[in-house]
Design a protein around this motif. Structure first.
Motif, mmCIF file in Angstrom:
data_model
loop_
_atom_site.group_PDB
_atom_site.id
_atom_site.type_symbol
_atom_site.label_atom_id
_atom_site.label_comp_id
_atom_site.label_asym_id
_atom_site.label_seq_id
_atom_site.Cartn_x
_atom_site.Cartn_y
_atom_site.Cartn_z
ATOM 1 N N THR A 68 0.812 -1.186 0.130
ATOM 2 C CA THR A 68 0.091 0.116 0.096
ATOM 3 C C THR A 68 0.926 1.219 -0.132
ATOM 4 N N PRO A 69 1.523 1.580 -1.199
ATOM 5 C CA PRO A 69 2.407 2.540 -1.374
ATOM 6 C C PRO A 69 2.009 4.084 -0.815
ATOM 7 N N THR A 70 0.632 4.365 -1.072
ATOM 8 C CA THR A 70 0.064 5.595 -0.764
ATOM 9 C C THR A 70 -0.347 6.170 0.552
ATOM 10 N N VAL A 71 -0.066 4.998 1.492
ATOM 11 C CA VAL A 71 -0.421 5.183 2.965
ATOM 12 C C VAL A 71 0.553 5.969 3.494
ATOM 13 N N GLN A 72 -0.014 7.049 4.341
ATOM 14 C CA GLN A 72 1.353 8.050 4.508
ATOM 15 C C GLN A 72 1.173 8.294 6.144
ATOM 16 N N CYS A 73 0.125 7.729 6.776
ATOM 17 C CA CYS A 73 0.183 8.231 8.271
ATOM 18 C C CYS A 73 -0.800 7.516 9.062
ATOM 19 N N GLU A 74 -0.957 7.835 10.418
ATOM 20 C CA GLU A 74 -1.756 6.935 11.377
ATOM 21 C C GLU A 74 -3.159 7.126 10.742
ATOM 22 N N SER A 75 -3.449 8.157 10.283
ATOM 23 C CA SER A 75 -4.836 8.429 10.139
ATOM 24 C C SER A 75 -5.277 7.403 8.848
ATOM 25 N N PRO A 105 -8.222 13.059 3.590
ATOM 26 C CA PRO A 105 -7.699 14.561 4.034
ATOM 27 C C PRO A 105 -6.491 14.636 3.264
ATOM 28 N N LYS A 106 -5.962 16.050 3.398
ATOM 29 C CA LYS A 106 -4.785 16.408 2.760
ATOM 30 C C LYS A 106 -3.577 15.647 2.987
ATOM 31 N N CYS A 107 -3.508 15.185 4.404
ATOM 32 C CA CYS A 107 -2.103 14.643 4.924
ATOM 33 C C CYS A 107 -2.168 13.022 4.357
ATOM 34 N N GLY A 138 0.198 17.213 -3.141
ATOM 35 C CA GLY A 138 0.230 18.448 -2.016
ATOM 36 C C GLY A 138 -0.114 17.623 -0.800
ATOM 37 N N GLY A 139 -0.150 16.497 -0.348
ATOM 38 C CA GLY A 139 -0.410 15.714 0.538
ATOM 39 C C GLY A 139 0.816 15.468 1.350
#
Length: 118
Positions: free
Chosen positions: A33-40, A106-108, A115-116
């Motif tokens: 899942t390469p687009t996973v960025q954060c805890e959210s 969400p942006k993050c 822009g995330g």
């Protein structure tokens, strides 16, 4: 002697039928899942997978960009799980995120090029 032979054949037939009825069991798959960025992102995917029929548990590692999912093979499969992740707005192996779901993130949680990120 004939009764014994018939009994043996009947037992073999029942055994064969019963073994064909055995459930496929529990399987675990690891999905990139390469687009996973954060805890959210982690919470969102895990909550989404809880609603997927057959998923027993899931664990998203956003630092390594992998999602490990344990599921009942007779109720779902890896392709359905990838589709569920894509429906949540994230890429899953070769399955791209659904554009509408991605736009609602969400942006993050969006890709850095959009822009995330953090």
């Amino acid at each position: 002697m004939k009764k014994l032979l018939l009994l043996a054949i009947a037992v073999m037939g029942i055994t064969t039928f019963a073994s064909s009825q055995v459930k496929k069991g529990i399987q675990t798959v690891t999905i990139q899942t390469p687009t996973v960025q954060c805890e959210s992102c982690k919470k969102r995917i895990e909550a989404y997978l809880k609603r997927e029929d057959g998923v027993q548990k899931s664990n998203v590692d956003f630092k390594k960009h992998v999602t490990k999912v344990t599921f009942y093979a007779e109720r779902t499969n890896a392709e359905n799980i990838k589709a569920a992740i894509a429906n949540a707005g994230y890429d899953a192996d070769d399955v791209k995120a659904e554009p509408d779901a991605y736009e609602k993130l969400p942006k993050c949680c969006k890709k850095p090029e959009d822009g995330g990120g953090m």
